[in-house]
Design a protein around this motif. Sequence first.
Motif, PDB file in Angstrom:
ATOM      1  N   LEU A 103      49.063  33.924  32.619  1.00  0.00           N
ATOM      2  CA  LEU A 103      50.046  34.473  31.690  1.00  0.00           C
ATOM      3  C   LEU A 103      51.087  35.256  32.482  1.00  0.00           C
ATOM      4  CD1 LEU A 103      47.387  35.862  29.212  1.00  0.00           C
ATOM      5  CD2 LEU A 103      49.008  34.006  28.708  1.00  0.00           C
ATOM      6  N   GLN A 104      52.261  35.427  31.911  1.00  0.00           N
ATOM      7  CA  GLN A 104      53.307  36.198  32.602  1.00  0.00           C
ATOM      8  C   GLN A 104      52.845  37.628  32.888  1.00  0.00           C
ATOM      9  OE1 GLN A 104      57.292  35.806  31.130  1.00  0.00           O
ATOM     10  NE2 GLN A 104      57.328  33.726  31.957  1.00  0.00           N
ATOM     11  N   GLN A 105      51.930  38.147  32.059  1.00  0.00           N
ATOM     12  CA  GLN A 105      51.448  39.518  32.257  1.00  0.00           C
ATOM     13  C   GLN A 105      50.671  39.687  33.559  1.00  0.00           C
ATOM     14  OE1 GLN A 105      51.517  37.945  29.337  1.00  0.00           O
ATOM     15  NE2 GLN A 105      52.872  39.293  28.180  1.00  0.00           N
ATOM     16  N   TYR A 106      50.258  38.595  34.198  1.00  0.00           N
ATOM     17  CA  TYR A 106      49.596  38.729  35.503  1.00  0.00           C
ATOM     18  C   TYR A 106      50.538  39.370  36.523  1.00  0.00           C
ATOM     19  CZ  TYR A 106      45.201  36.223  34.596  1.00  0.00           C
ATOM     20  OH  TYR A 106      43.952  35.855  34.147  1.00  0.00           O
ATOM     21  N   THR A 107      51.825  39.069  36.413  1.00  0.00           N
ATOM     22  CA  THR A 107      52.816  39.649  37.332  1.00  0.00           C
ATOM     23  C   THR A 107      52.874  41.164  37.150  1.00  0.00           C
ATOM     24  OG1 THR A 107      54.067  37.602  37.076  1.00  0.00           O
ATOM     25  CG2 THR A 107      55.213  39.449  38.113  1.00  0.00           C
ATOM     26  N   THR A 108      52.862  41.606  35.890  1.00  0.00           N
ATOM     27  CA  THR A 108      52.851  43.041  35.603  1.00  0.00           C
ATOM     28  C   THR A 108      51.546  43.666  36.076  1.00  0.00           C
ATOM     29  OG1 THR A 108      53.960  42.394  33.561  1.00  0.00           O
ATOM     30  CG2 THR A 108      53.317  44.709  33.758  1.00  0.00           C
ATOM     31  N   ALA A 109      50.454  42.949  35.835  1.00  0.00           N
ATOM     32  CA  ALA A 109      49.124  43.499  36.130  1.00  0.00           C
ATOM     33  C   ALA A 109      48.957  43.818  37.614  1.00  0.00           C
ATOM     34  CB  ALA A 109      48.047  42.522  35.671  1.00  0.00           C
ATOM     35  N   ILE A 110      49.407  42.918  38.489  1.00  0.00           N
ATOM     36  CA  ILE A 110      49.198  43.168  39.924  1.00  0.00           C
ATOM     37  C   ILE A 110      50.145  44.264  40.416  1.00  0.00           C
ATOM     38  CG2 ILE A 110      50.723  41.306  40.762  1.00  0.00           C
ATOM     39  CD1 ILE A 110      47.350  42.487  42.326  1.00  0.00           C
ATOM     40  N   ALA A 111      51.279  44.459  39.723  1.00  0.00           N
ATOM     41  CA  ALA A 111      52.230  45.510  40.110  1.00  0.00           C
ATOM     42  C   ALA A 111      51.819  46.870  39.561  1.00  0.00           C
ATOM     43  CB  ALA A 111      53.632  45.141  39.625  1.00  0.00           C
ATOM     44  N   SER A 112      51.340  46.908  38.318  1.00  0.00           N
ATOM     45  CA  SER A 112      51.112  48.209  37.698  1.00  0.00           C
ATOM     46  C   SER A 112      49.863  48.259  36.820  1.00  0.00           C
ATOM     47  CB  SER A 112      52.338  48.609  36.870  1.00  0.00           C
ATOM     48  OG  SER A 112      52.590  47.623  35.883  1.00  0.00           O
ATOM     49  N   GLY A 113      48.956  47.305  37.018  1.00  0.00           N
ATOM     50  CA  GLY A 113      47.715  47.331  36.245  1.00  0.00           C
ATOM     51  C   GLY A 113      46.745  48.362  36.806  1.00  0.00           C
ATOM     52  N   GLU A 114      45.624  48.505  36.132  1.00  0.00           N
ATOM     53  CA  GLU A 114      44.638  49.500  36.551  1.00  0.00           C
ATOM     54  C   GLU A 114      43.378  48.823  37.074  1.00  0.00           C
ATOM     55  OE1 GLU A 114      43.932  51.949  33.157  1.00  0.00           O
ATOM     56  OE2 GLU A 114      46.052  52.543  33.038  1.00  0.00           O
ATOM     57  N   GLY A 115      42.713  49.541  37.994  1.00  0.00           N
ATOM     58  CA  GLY A 115      41.394  49.105  38.464  1.00  0.00           C
ATOM     59  C   GLY A 115      41.408  47.787  39.213  1.00  0.00           C
ATOM     60  N   CYS A 116      42.534  47.457  39.825  1.00  0.00           N
ATOM     61  CA  CYS A 116      42.627  46.153  40.502  1.00  0.00           C
ATOM     62  C   CYS A 116      41.634  46.069  41.665  1.00  0.00           C
ATOM     63  CB  CYS A 116      44.031  45.918  41.046  1.00  0.00           C
ATOM     64  SG  CYS A 116      45.302  45.832  39.770  1.00  0.00           S
ATOM     65  N   PHE A 117      41.004  44.916  41.811  1.00  0.00           N
ATOM     66  CA  PHE A 117      40.174  44.656  42.989  1.00  0.00           C
ATOM     67  C   PHE A 117      40.223  43.171  43.274  1.00  0.00           C
ATOM     68  CE2 PHE A 117      37.475  44.196  39.311  1.00  0.00           C
ATOM     69  CZ  PHE A 117      36.717  43.068  39.572  1.00  0.00           C
ATOM     70  N   GLY A 118      39.935  42.802  44.532  1.00  0.00           N
ATOM     71  CA  GLY A 118      39.939  41.391  44.900  1.00  0.00           C
ATOM     72  C   GLY A 118      41.126  41.043  45.774  1.00  0.00           C
ATOM     73  N   MET A 119      41.180  39.775  46.140  1.00  0.00           N
ATOM     74  CA  MET A 119      42.135  39.291  47.127  1.00  0.00           C
ATOM     75  C   MET A 119      43.455  38.900  46.456  1.00  0.00           C
ATOM     76  SD  MET A 119      40.983  36.343  49.749  1.00  0.00           S
ATOM     77  CE  MET A 119      41.697  34.845  49.127  1.00  0.00           C
ATOM     78  N   HIS A 120      44.571  39.278  47.095  1.00  0.00           N
ATOM     79  CA  HIS A 120      45.893  38.918  46.574  1.00  0.00           C
ATOM     80  C   HIS A 120      46.710  38.301  47.709  1.00  0.00           C
ATOM     81  CE1 HIS A 120      49.503  38.915  44.224  1.00  0.00           C
ATOM     82  NE2 HIS A 120      50.103  39.805  44.978  1.00  0.00           N
ATOM     83  N   HIS A 121      46.487  37.011  47.969  1.00  0.00           N
ATOM     84  CA  HIS A 121      47.127  36.338  49.099  1.00  0.00           C
ATOM     85  C   HIS A 121      48.166  35.307  48.660  1.00  0.00           C
ATOM     86  CE1 HIS A 121      43.720  37.279  52.230  1.00  0.00           C
ATOM     87  NE2 HIS A 121      44.237  38.351  51.684  1.00  0.00           N
ATOM     88  N   ASP A 122      48.398  35.218  47.348  1.00  0.00           N
ATOM     89  CA  ASP A 122      49.392  34.257  46.838  1.00  0.00           C
ATOM     90  C   ASP A 122      50.282  34.953  45.823  1.00  0.00           C
ATOM     91  OD1 ASP A 122      49.172  31.811  48.055  1.00  0.00           O
ATOM     92  OD2 ASP A 122      47.833  30.929  46.559  1.00  0.00           O
TER      93      ASP A 122
END
Length: 292
Positions: free
Chosen positions: A224-243
């Motif tokens: 979903l488009q909200q994934y872009t928002t989530a990685i920029a300003s979401g909470e509790g993020c964990f895991g790999m972000h290589h793409d």
Amino acid sequence: MMCRVLLLLLVVLVARASLATTQSGDARQLRFRADTRTFKIVQFTDQHYGEGEDVAWGRQQDINSTRVMRSVLHHETPDLVVYTGDQLTGNNIHDNATSYWRELLAPTLAANLSWAFVFGNHDDMPLQPGHPQHGLGSDTSRAQLLAFDNQFPGSLSFDENPALPGVTNFHLNIKHSTGNGSTPLFFFDSGGGTLPEVVHEAQVDWYRSLPSTSPGIAFMHIPLQQYTTAIASGEGCFGMHHDDVTPQARDTGLFRAFVDKSDVQAVFVGHNHGNDWCCSLSGLWLCYGRHT
Ligand SMILES: *[C@@H]1O[C@H](CO)[C@@H](O)[C@H](O)[C@H]1NC(C)=O
Ligand SMILES: *[C@@H]1O[C@H](CO)[C@@H](O)[C@H](O)[C@H]1NC(C)=O
Ligand SMILES: *[C@@H]1O[C@H](CO)[C@@H](O)[C@H](O)[C@H]1NC(C)=O
Ligand SMILES: CC(=O)N[C@H]1CO[C@H](CO)[C@@H](O)[C@@H]1O
């Protein structure tokens, strides 16, 4: 390590999956395990069977994918397997997409498990223009792949509302181990290949029309488009972000509908192979499954 385990598996609340024998009625009835009151789902995604079928690394990649899935199923003994799209690289396959689909299912069949899947943007992608067999009718459609999948007793996917865009739009309920309640799993065809890359407004309306129950999980291929928002300003993020996040073509209101209905606690997608993170946005977990 904890993160890796979380990302490979979603442990929802529930009972042992009843093993389906037909495509109707109770056969699709999944259940939380009575002893542990858990229900374990393994997500596999973006295997791209048939990619580079003419070259050695392509075949080797498929063999490796099969080995990984066999090993995960052996160690995790899930109640259900969910494939979240790009099971095939249709645009590399000459004329035997269903043989690759059978290869894809082999580990799950061998483990005698039930499974559900959604399509990605590559599963029915036509052969590239200029391919020697382009236009010879060898491309295998979403409907043909679903029909092939449905011949196996453990296949739970179905086209719940054929009027909708896409083919893998359906929901399954996991019955609670006590009481009459159930927890839903929602599956959306997010298009791509022969379709626009979006969960269309009509699919969102369909989801809104389903009765709300206790919160479950939604699966689709393209974020979903909200994934872009989530990685920029979401909470509790964990895991790999290589793409980069390459989301659906537009926001058709599905995220808003999830928040309004409160019957989805997490969304799991594939598509961006280097990502296996989860982030919380407006109380909803948005998660990736990397590249099996
Ligand atoms: C397959 O797995 C082997 C062993 O892990 C690895 O060396 C090889 O690079 C993999 N091949 C491909 C094409 O992914
Ligand atoms: C599909 O066809 C190609 C080309 O003939 C072949 O190399 C490949 O092994 C086949 N794959 C399967 C799974 O049958
Ligand atoms: C479950 O449903 C049945 C039939 O509708 C009803 O008689 C029963 O009381 C319900 N049980 C619970 C625990 O809600
Ligand atoms: C999901 C699945 O494949 N279930 C099968 C497990 O094995 C029994 C016994 O062979 C079959 O009847 C089920 O269909």
